[in-house]
Design a protein around this motif. Structure first.
Motif, PDB file in Angstrom:
ATOM      1  N   UNK A   1      -0.896   1.705  14.502  1.00  0.00           N
ATOM      2  CA  UNK A   1       0.433   1.104  14.264  1.00  0.00           C
ATOM      3  C   UNK A   1       0.344  -0.235  13.529  1.00  0.00           C
ATOM      4  N   UNK A   2      -0.850  -0.801  13.440  1.00  0.00           N
ATOM      5  CA  UNK A   2      -0.991  -2.077  12.724  1.00  0.00           C
ATOM      6  C   UNK A   2      -1.565  -1.916  11.317  1.00  0.00           C
ATOM      7  N   UNK A   3      -1.833  -0.664  10.899  1.00  0.00           N
ATOM      8  CA  UNK A   3      -2.339  -0.436   9.538  1.00  0.00           C
ATOM      9  C   UNK A   3      -1.146  -0.053   8.660  1.00  0.00           C
ATOM     10  N   UNK A   4      -0.469  -1.085   8.131  1.00  0.00           N
ATOM     11  CA  UNK A   4       0.808  -0.833   7.432  1.00  0.00           C
ATOM     12  C   UNK A   4       0.609  -0.038   6.144  1.00  0.00           C
ATOM     13  N   UNK A   5      -0.506  -0.273   5.443  1.00  0.00           N
ATOM     14  CA  UNK A   5      -0.738   0.484   4.202  1.00  0.00           C
ATOM     15  C   UNK A   5      -0.874   1.974   4.509  1.00  0.00           C
ATOM     16  N   UNK A   6      -1.653   2.265   5.535  1.00  0.00           N
ATOM     17  CA  UNK A   6      -1.859   3.677   5.885  1.00  0.00           C
ATOM     18  C   UNK A   6      -0.540   4.303   6.350  1.00  0.00           C
ATOM     19  N   UNK A   7       0.250   3.534   7.113  1.00  0.00           N
ATOM     20  CA  UNK A   7       1.539   4.067   7.581  1.00  0.00           C
ATOM     21  C   UNK A   7       2.477   4.319   6.407  1.00  0.00           C
ATOM     22  N   UNK A   8       2.488   3.373   5.461  1.00  0.00           N
ATOM     23  CA  UNK A   8       3.368   3.547   4.299  1.00  0.00           C
ATOM     24  C   UNK A   8       2.937   4.746   3.464  1.00  0.00           C
ATOM     25  N   UNK A   9       1.630   4.948   3.309  1.00  0.00           N
ATOM     26  CA  UNK A   9       1.151   6.143   2.588  1.00  0.00           C
ATOM     27  C   UNK A   9       1.649   7.400   3.290  1.00  0.00           C
TER      28      UNK A   9
ATOM     29  N   UNK B   1      13.108   7.568   8.198  1.00  0.00           N
ATOM     30  CA  UNK B   1      13.369   6.463   9.125  1.00  0.00           C
ATOM     31  C   UNK B   1      12.141   6.241  10.004  1.00  0.00           C
ATOM     32  N   UNK B   2      11.742   4.984  10.132  1.00  0.00           N
ATOM     33  CA  UNK B   2      10.650   4.644  11.041  1.00  0.00           C
ATOM     34  C   UNK B   2      11.211   3.755  12.146  1.00  0.00           C
ATOM     35  N   UNK B   3      10.921   4.111  13.372  1.00  0.00           N
ATOM     36  CA  UNK B   3      11.390   3.337  14.526  1.00  0.00           C
ATOM     37  C   UNK B   3      10.165   2.688  15.174  1.00  0.00           C
ATOM     38  N   UNK B   4      10.206   1.365  15.313  1.00  0.00           N
ATOM     39  CA  UNK B   4       9.044   0.660  15.859  1.00  0.00           C
ATOM     40  C   UNK B   4       9.255   0.413  17.348  1.00  0.00           C
TER      41      UNK B   4
ATOM     42  N   UNK C   1       5.651  -8.305  15.053  1.00  0.00           N
ATOM     43  CA  UNK C   1       5.311  -9.718  14.838  1.00  0.00           C
ATOM     44  C   UNK C   1       4.328  -9.844  13.676  1.00  0.00           C
ATOM     45  N   UNK C   2       3.570  -8.779  13.407  1.00  0.00           N
ATOM     46  CA  UNK C   2       2.635  -8.834  12.274  1.00  0.00           C
ATOM     47  C   UNK C   2       3.300  -8.473  10.948  1.00  0.00           C
ATOM     48  N   UNK C   3       4.578  -8.080  10.981  1.00  0.00           N
ATOM     49  CA  UNK C   3       5.300  -7.900   9.706  1.00  0.00           C
ATOM     50  C   UNK C   3       5.459  -6.474   9.225  1.00  0.00           C
TER      51      UNK C   3
ATOM     52  N   UNK D   1       6.817  -5.276   5.431  1.00  0.00           N
ATOM     53  CA  UNK D   1       6.029  -4.406   4.548  1.00  0.00           C
ATOM     54  C   UNK D   1       6.837  -3.171   4.144  1.00  0.00           C
ATOM     55  N   UNK D   2       7.560  -2.595   5.092  1.00  0.00           N
ATOM     56  CA  UNK D   2       8.340  -1.388   4.790  1.00  0.00           C
ATOM     57  C   UNK D   2       9.529  -1.724   3.888  1.00  0.00           C
ATOM     58  N   UNK D   3      10.214  -2.819   4.204  1.00  0.00           N
ATOM     59  CA  UNK D   3      11.402  -3.152   3.417  1.00  0.00           C
ATOM     60  C   UNK D   3      11.045  -3.492   1.980  1.00  0.00           C
ATOM     61  N   UNK D   4       9.882  -4.109   1.803  1.00  0.00           N
ATOM     62  CA  UNK D   4       9.429  -4.437   0.453  1.00  0.00           C
ATOM     63  C   UNK D   4       9.302  -3.172  -0.394  1.00  0.00           C
TER      64      UNK D   4
END
Ligand code: AMP
Ligand code: GLY
Length: 401
Positions: free
Chosen positions: A24-32, A41-44, A51-53, A57-60
């Motif tokens: 859940x903290x690997x945003x690049x892998x999640x975005x891929x 839709x992604x629900x956190x 807190x790590x952003x 990252x997703x909104x960008x």
């Protein structure tokens, strides 16, 4: 909605979602993954990626995500930020001071006397708050946080605050940056043993509604806390889209904020969302698309109670891998849902894999009936060392009219 994926997931959600192995903290892998699978839709769930952003990252990348930006999530990830924010916008909370110096914090504690509350500034998995009954206890807590660095960097700053006496309750809202919409109220049970004895936990059970939150009090909570928070976000250019949780102390009929969380509360969400009669996905889309004003969530009139089943030793050390029996029988019970927390599959078998294992949640015409239903479901469930509180919701049931 066609399909749900979940990371890391557990044996419960695996019944309705495909669990994937992405951190859940690997945003690049999640975005891929999100792009590859065309996820709308992604629900956190937890606070750490927020807190790590993760939302930033997703909104960008133009991806819909339910959860606030890292700046907004500081309401949970920094207690001093939250306290200063509350002060700026007149949100009622305990009187406090923030310290980065051990000596100054100690002097302040001696000056104020006990009872007094010492809080590590950063995220400490719910363990960084010590409600001290004596000055010595407060100074021990301070030493643990600032000198022994029991919570690492989270303890570089501390908040020392007035100890409020009253009744605790939880209140969550949906928020899209423009509109706040209340959920129904709830109450957590933080201590591990009956009658609020023993150490604090992540929560041993919850119920909804919380009778302490009367209609009048809810109006005050919305006016003095939620609407002021919204105004604060707007004037500071903070984008808050998701869920805002306030842990409250109700004192002399007035609500005070003990803490904000930037996510759904656990275990309050189990009884609260069990009462939701509107599709959660519709609400989530309304939030991410900033159209929350167009939706009016409907709630079931029934009450709901969730009892947490924990591993032997929790909240201290515990073993994992204990087979769980009885889940199939409970599945057939009307108005009962067993939410999984620390569970996993071992082959075909469901086994324990965390401190808090299951949240047995039942609806009923009132809290008493919901409680009876939850406990009769628990009689069918077993794992080695299983323990739980027997008095969840008694405070509401035995409340003088
Ligand atoms: P927090 O994580 O800040 O909500 O604190 C955890 C628990 O500590 C709360 O649920 C309360 O039981 C207690 N607590 C926190 N702050 C205070 C306070 N100012 N006065 C009394 N109890 C508090
Ligand atoms: N029930 C409090 C929390 O989720 O932190």
């Amino acid at each position: 909605m066609d399909k749900i994926y979940c990371t890391p997931g557990n044996a419960g959600i695996a019944e309705i979602a495909e669990c994937i192995d992405v951190s859940p903290n690997d945003f690049d892998a999640l975005l891929d993954f999100v792009k590859y699978e065309w996820i709308d839709l992604t629900v956190v769930g937890p606070e750490d990626p927020l807190s790590k952003g993760i939302a930033d990252a997703f909104e960008k990348q133009g991806r819909r995500i339910l959860g606030p930006t890292s700046k907004a999530a500081m309401l949970e990830s920094s207690k001093s930020f939250a306290k200063d924010f509350m002060k700026r916008y007149g949100i009622p909370t305990a009187e406090y001071r923030v310290f980065t110096s051990y000596i100054q914090a100690e002097d302040y504690i001696r000056l104020k006397g006990a009872p007094i509350v010492v809080k590590a500034d950063g995220l400490a998995a719910g363990k960084g708050v010590i409600v001290a009954q004596t000055v010595d206890e407060a100074i021990d807590a301070l030493r643990l946080i600032m000198k022994e660095k029991a919570f690492g960097e989270a303890g570089e700053k501390v908040v020392v605050e007035e100890c409020l006496q009253g009744e605790e309750a939880s209140f969550m809202v949906f928020i899209d940056g423009k509109t706040v919409v209340p959920m129904v109220s709830s109450q957590d049970h933080k201590r591990v043993f009956d009658n609020d004895q023993g150490p604090n936990t992540g929560g041993m059970g919850a119920y909804s509604p919380a009778p302490v939150i009367t209609e009048k009090l809810q109006t005050l909570i919305m006016e003095k806390i939620m609407n002021r928070a919204l105004k604060g976000f707007k004037s500071e250019g903070i984008k808050y889209k998701g869920i805002l949780y306030a842990g409250l102390m109700i004192k002399d009929g007035q609500p005070y904020v003990l803490e904000f969380n930037c996510r759904l509360g656990d275990p309050e969400t189990q009884p609260v969302l069990s009462r939701l009669d509107t599709d959660f996905v519709d609400i989530a889309f309304a939030i991410t698309d900033e159209k929350l004003h167009t939706i009016k969530p409907q709630w079931k009139p029934e009450a709901s109670v969730c009892v947490v089943l924990a591993s032997e030793g929790y909240p201290g050390k515990y073993e994992k891998g204990k087979p769980i029996s009885g889940l199939k029988e409970v599945e057939e019970m009307k108005d009962v849902v067993v939410f999984h927390a620390g569970t996993a599959y071992n082959g075909d078998e469901t086994v324990t894999s965390g401190g808090r294992v299951l949240g047995v949640t039942a609806l009923g015409k009132d809290i008493k009936e919901a409680k009876e239903r939850a406990y009769s479901a628990i009689e069918k469930i077993h794992f080695d060392g299983m323990h739980y509180r027997k008095d969840i919701a008694d405070k509401a049931i035995n409340r003088p009219a």
